[in-house]
Design a protein around this motif. Structure first.
Motif, PDB file in Angstrom:
ATOM      1  N   GLN A 134       0.845  -1.314  -0.283  1.00 34.71           N
ATOM      2  CA  GLN A 134      -0.263  -0.138  -0.249  1.00 34.71           C
ATOM      3  C   GLN A 134       1.105   1.222  -0.175  1.00 34.71           C
ATOM      4  OE1 GLN A 134      -3.148   0.513   2.840  1.00 34.71           O
ATOM      5  NE2 GLN A 134      -3.152  -1.516   2.959  1.00 34.71           N
ATOM      6  N   ARG A 135       0.211   1.965  -0.646  1.00 32.48           N
ATOM      7  CA  ARG A 135       1.283   3.551  -0.451  1.00 32.48           C
ATOM      8  C   ARG A 135      -0.222   4.831  -0.424  1.00 32.48           C
ATOM      9  NH1 ARG A 135       1.638   7.152  -4.202  1.00 32.48           N
ATOM     10  NH2 ARG A 135       1.311   6.017  -5.956  1.00 32.48           N
ATOM     11  N   ASN A 136      -0.050   5.144   0.530  1.00 32.77           N
ATOM     12  CA  ASN A 136      -0.776   6.622   0.319  1.00 32.77           C
ATOM     13  C   ASN A 136      -0.667   7.445   0.677  1.00 32.77           C
ATOM     14  OD1 ASN A 136      -3.103   4.249   1.275  1.00 32.77           O
ATOM     15  ND2 ASN A 136      -2.306   4.297   3.621  1.00 32.77           N
ATOM     16  N   ALA A 137       0.856   7.683  -0.015  1.00 26.07           N
ATOM     17  CA  ALA A 137       1.326   9.097   0.151  1.00 26.07           C
ATOM     18  C   ALA A 137       1.179   9.856  -1.908  1.00 26.07           C
ATOM     19  CB  ALA A 137       2.427   8.981   0.898  1.00 26.07           C
ATOM     20  N   THR A 138       1.246  11.613  -1.705  1.00 27.04           N
ATOM     21  CA  THR A 138       1.382  12.215  -3.028  1.00 27.04           C
ATOM     22  C   THR A 138       2.357  12.130  -3.056  1.00 27.04           C
ATOM     23  OG1 THR A 138      -0.947  12.893  -2.847  1.00 27.04           O
ATOM     24  CG2 THR A 138      -0.744  10.392  -3.810  1.00 27.04           C
ATOM     25  N   ILE A 139       2.888  13.326  -3.772  1.00 23.24           N
ATOM     26  CA  ILE A 139       3.620  14.243  -3.943  1.00 23.24           C
ATOM     27  C   ILE A 139       2.804  15.969  -3.571  1.00 23.24           C
ATOM     28  CG2 ILE A 139       5.064  15.290  -4.887  1.00 23.24           C
ATOM     29  CD1 ILE A 139       6.272  13.206  -5.852  1.00 23.24           C
ATOM     30  N   ILE A 193      -1.804   6.568   7.171  1.00 23.20           N
ATOM     31  CA  ILE A 193      -0.887   5.180   7.082  1.00 23.20           C
ATOM     32  C   ILE A 193       0.371   5.964   5.627  1.00 23.20           C
ATOM     33  CG2 ILE A 193      -0.080   2.866   6.790  1.00 23.20           C
ATOM     34  CD1 ILE A 193      -0.657   3.676   9.886  1.00 23.20           C
ATOM     35  N   LEU A 194       1.009   6.077   5.637  1.00 22.72           N
ATOM     36  CA  LEU A 194       1.230   6.200   4.208  1.00 22.72           C
ATOM     37  C   LEU A 194       1.857   4.884   3.580  1.00 22.72           C
ATOM     38  CD1 LEU A 194       4.210   9.115   5.218  1.00 22.72           C
ATOM     39  CD2 LEU A 194       1.256   9.238   4.310  1.00 22.72           C
TER      40      LEU A 194
END
Length: 464
Positions: free
Chosen positions: A282-287, A296-297
């Motif tokens: 999972q990836r919950n970060a965006t620039i 949670i990132l």
């Protein structure tokens, strides 16, 4: 006059005679539009499709085991009983056009639990009718050394190899170093975050370091002047206290900043790194996104091992304990068997399913096992004797399971049974059958319909 409930055990349900279809309707559970072949547990030993509990004929809207359009040989049975809709070529009692409220099924209203009494007898017209109807029997088998518990299972991540990474301090995402599917090693960079709070803490840390240096110099000066009486003992102690306070403030700020990871670009930047080796799931970060410490990132999973979570029925819990071996088969990996040992049995039951959770760690070096896969687990238990019958011999009426035992050439007896473990093709009968008794396999569904009061052709009469 209909006999009372207390006399049902001695009743015989007389059939005028009928023909059971040699093949079910073209569509079976799980089949596509082309009518795929029924699975092995739904076929008899000769490869013919067996009527399945509750399955409807998709083309004609009635139970497939009673569909006279797909199985024309059944028509004579219902015509002889006077239960016939000539306009639609279906039994009048289940004709979905004449009686849409019945949904193409017999009316079921037998007893409080909706099932025939134990010992209810069904008599066909004669032995020739039994043969013509395609009713077949096998002997219940007593197997030595049987034992164990079969139950459902699903796969989940090993919680000791699962990491959730959150922001250590609120800030703005400046760069991403990993995406979903990336394989990372422990310590690899994942995301760079700029945080005003971190910048302020770093500035305070520099101030604290300078304070420590000044306090250290002052303390050394006071300590050197004390022997000559120029500095009092009180001033020495005050200088020592100031030095200790400065070191404490510096240590607190350094500890706070140490959990951030490696420094990033700018005074407030920091880089989050992978705490374990594994795959990013999972990836919950965006620039450019503002993130908080609670968010949670990234999720990282080491999939080299998984957990099989077993749902053990309450009645089987006395047979299950930590250390027992388990054989696991999965729906998505046919032909493969995985083995492990139980490491944990939950001390509580799910109030809805009345099952307890048991855990089996499994090695997964080739990555075939995936979270949320479902399958069947067989738990090895103390060996015992078990009476086994083919799965198709067991019918269900509401919450009661039934089997039919041949008493003579054309007479059968209804048995309420309690079932146990299954090996796929056969099922254990804990109560209701004895080894050696002839149990109906092909045709058991039609016999069941004859035991239901108000069902097609069922009529009660006293046993001779």
């Amino acid at each position: 006059m209909r006999p009372s409930a207390s006399r049902r055990r001695g009743l015989v349900l007389a059939l005028i005679g009928g023909l059971l279809p040699s093949a079910a309707c073209s569509l079976v559970p799980g089949a596509g539009e082309g009518g795929e072949r029924a699975p092995a547990e739904q076929r008899d030993g000769k490869g013919r499709a067996a009527p399945t509990e509750g399955v409807m004929c998709a083309e004609h809207g009635v139970l497939e085991a009673l569909c006279t359009r797909c199985n024309p040989r059944l028509a004579a049975v219902f015509q002889a009983r006077g239960d016939w809709c000539a306009e639609h070529a279906l039994p009048e009692s289940i004709c979905p056009i004449c009686h849409p409220e019945r949904g193409g099924k017999p009316v079921v209203d037998v007893a409080q639990d909706g099932a025939p009494a134990d010992g209810t007898k069904v008599r066909l017209k004669d032995a020739a009718t039994v043969v013509a109807a395609g009713i077949e029997t096998v002997k219940a088998e007593l197997r030595e050394g049987a034992g164990g518990v079969s139950t459902t299972a699903h796969l989940d991540y090993d919680a000791t190899r699962l990491a959730h990474l959150n922001a250590r301090s609120p800030g703005v995402v400046r760069a991403l170093a990993a995406d979903v599917g990336s394989r990372v090693a422990a310590g690899d960079p994942l995301v760079v975050i700029d945080s005003p709070e971190v910048g302020a803490d770093r500035a305070r840390l520099e101030t604290a370091r300078a304070r420590v240096a000044i306090a250290e110099q002052n303390f050394q000066r006071q300590l050197a002047l004390a022997p000559d009486g120029i500095a009092s003992q009180k001033s020495v102690l005050a200088a020592r206290q100031e030095l200790d306070d400065a070191k404490g403030a510096r240590a607190a700020l350094a500890a706070s900043l140490s959990v951030l990871g490696t420094p990033g670009r700018g005074a407030g930047g920091y880089t989050l790194t992978a705490p374990i080796a594994g795959v990013v799931t999972q990836r919950n970060a965006t620039i450019g996104r503002l993130v908080s410490a609670e968010q949670i990132l990234y999720e990282i999973v080491d999939t080299s091992a998984m957990w099989a979570e077993l749902d053990v029925p309450e009645i089987d819990l006395p047979l299950v304990a930590a250390g027992q071996r388990v054989q696991l088969t999965l729906d998505g990996l046919p032909g493969r068997t995985f083995s492990g040992a139980i490491t944990y049995v939950a001390p509580w039951l799910d109030p809805h399913t009345r099952t307890a959770r048991a855990r089996v760690p499994l090695e997964n070096p080739d990555g075939l096992l995936r979270a949320n896969m479902y399958g069947e687990a067989r738990i090895t238990a103390e060996a015992r004797q078990a009476v086994l019958v083919p799965r198709m011999a067991i019918q269900r009426a509401k919450d009661v399971r039934l089997a039919f035992v041949r008493l003579s050439a054309h007479e059968f007896e209804t048995r309420r049974v309690e079932i146990g473990i299954s090996d796929g093709q056969r099922v254990e009968v804990k109560r209701g059958l004895r080894a050696g008794e002839e149990v109906v396999t092909q045709g058991s569904f039609l016999l069941k319909t004859e035991t239901l009061k108000g069902s097609i052709g069922a009529g009660c009469c006293e046993a001779d």
